[in-house]
Design an enzyme around this catalytic site. Structure first.
Site, PDB file in Angstrom:
ATOM      1  N   ASP A  74       8.087  80.333  34.926  1.00  0.00           N
ATOM      2  CA  ASP A  74       8.019  79.825  36.297  1.00  0.00           C
ATOM      3  C   ASP A  74       9.407  79.745  36.927  1.00  0.00           C
ATOM      4  OD1 ASP A  74       8.995  77.706  34.752  1.00  0.00           O
ATOM      5  OD2 ASP A  74       7.173  76.529  34.904  1.00  0.00           O
ATOM      6  N   ASN A 142       2.259  64.795  32.663  1.00  0.00           N
ATOM      7  CA  ASN A 142       0.908  64.755  33.232  1.00  0.00           C
ATOM      8  C   ASN A 142       0.017  65.858  32.669  1.00  0.00           C
ATOM      9  OD1 ASN A 142       1.944  67.037  34.414  1.00  0.00           O
ATOM     10  ND2 ASN A 142       1.669  66.383  36.528  1.00  0.00           N
ATOM     11  N   HIS A 144       0.794  69.097  32.468  1.00  0.00           N
ATOM     12  CA  HIS A 144       0.948  70.444  33.030  1.00  0.00           C
ATOM     13  C   HIS A 144       1.576  71.386  32.004  1.00  0.00           C
ATOM     14  CE1 HIS A 144       5.196  69.551  34.883  1.00  0.00           C
ATOM     15  NE2 HIS A 144       5.358  70.257  33.783  1.00  0.00           N
ATOM     16  N   GLU A 149      -0.327  72.257  37.602  1.00  0.00           N
ATOM     17  CA  GLU A 149      -0.530  70.814  37.656  1.00  0.00           C
ATOM     18  C   GLU A 149      -2.008  70.480  37.418  1.00  0.00           C
ATOM     19  OE1 GLU A 149       2.008  69.139  37.537  1.00  0.00           O
ATOM     20  OE2 GLU A 149       3.564  69.691  38.977  1.00  0.00           O
TER      21      GLU A 149
END
Ligand code: GLP
Length: 253
Positions: A74, A142, A144, A149
């Site tokens: 990414d 979280n 991800h 996400e």
């Protein structure tokens, strides 16, 4: 989605450093068994020690930089390779030989401008390079993976995404005193799951809840990292803190 899923191999180490030789062995193994295989790197503090050790191996020619091609997961939207804070910049800072590979066309960078045609061309480039043989992955607090996400469909390819506030908060130090970007270009969960092998690392107590959800929660978009349980060839490397929330695992190192 149900839970009729594969159980990843999990190894637990005393600390993050102890996992580095295992990560380098993963790389060596794909190089030995493939013809210039494509290796998918990940960024983040989780991989700093591995990238630094890889830099030493490449400079010392104990791993041949000509023996593999590289890519990564990414990039922040609008961050070209030379821009501080970006993912390629980070890869090159910790492992300078990767910048030589970039110059030679052997590191395929995620297109930072995020245009649909650019992202399609990138997916095609990965295919032409034989697809990703081993994909290294971190995990966000979280749940991800890359910048997928919670809520992201398992069917996604490369796309532009809006970062969760928790993700932006965790990235604050790398952009200080500036603002954390709001958008990024990310490999999708379908693209990640298409790699032949996944090696996911999580270190530190802050990751324990996400690791637990990944391994023991429902498989589905609420925990993007649970995609590893839809893949039959996965190694998960943890330190003791990150493993704190999970059932009995194989102890190592
Ligand atoms: C970013 C990256 C992820 C990485 C995560 C964890 O959000 N996009 O790929 O897994 O950070 O980073 P760290 O290793 O610093 O905890």
């Amino acid at each position: 989605m149900n839970d009729s899923a594969a159980v990843p191999e999990v190894r637990v180490f005393a600390d993050a450093r102890a996992a580095v030789p295992v990560l380098l062995d993963e790389l060596r193994r794909v190089i030995e068994h493939g013809t210039r295989p494509l290796v998918g790197f990940a960024t983040g503090g989780t991989f700093t020690a591995m990238l630094q050790a890889l830099g030493d191996e490449l400079r010392g020619r104990r791993i041949d930089p000509g023996a593999f091609r590289a890519t990564h997961l990414d990039e922040y939207l609008g961050f070209p390779p030379e821009r501080r804070g970006g993912m390629v910049h980070e890869l090159g800072t910790h492992c300078p030989p990767l910048l030589d590979m970039l110059r030679d066309g052997a590191l395929l960078p995620v297109p930072h401008e995020g245009s649909p045609s650019g992202l399609r061309a990138h997916e095609e480039r990965l295919q032409r390079a034989g697809g990703v043989h081993v994909q290294f992955l971190g995990i966000g607090r979280n749940g991800h993976v890359a910048f997928n996400e919670p809520g992201t469909s398992f069917a996604t390819g490369f796309h532009v995404t809006t970062l969760a506030e928790a993700t932006r908060e965790d990235a604050r130090a790398r952009f200080a005193p500036g603002e954390v970007p709001r958008q990024a270009v990310t490999s999708g969960l379908a693209t990640i799951a298409a790699a032949q092998r996944l090696v996911l690392c999580a270190f530190g107590a802050a990751k324990a809840a996400a690791v637990r959800a990944m391994l023991h929660g429902d498989v589905g978009p609420a925990c993007p990292a649970s995609v590893v349980r839809r893949h039959g060839n996965v190694l998960v490397l943890l330190d003791r803190e990150a493993a704190g929330g999970i059932a009995a695992t194989t102890a190592s190192g």
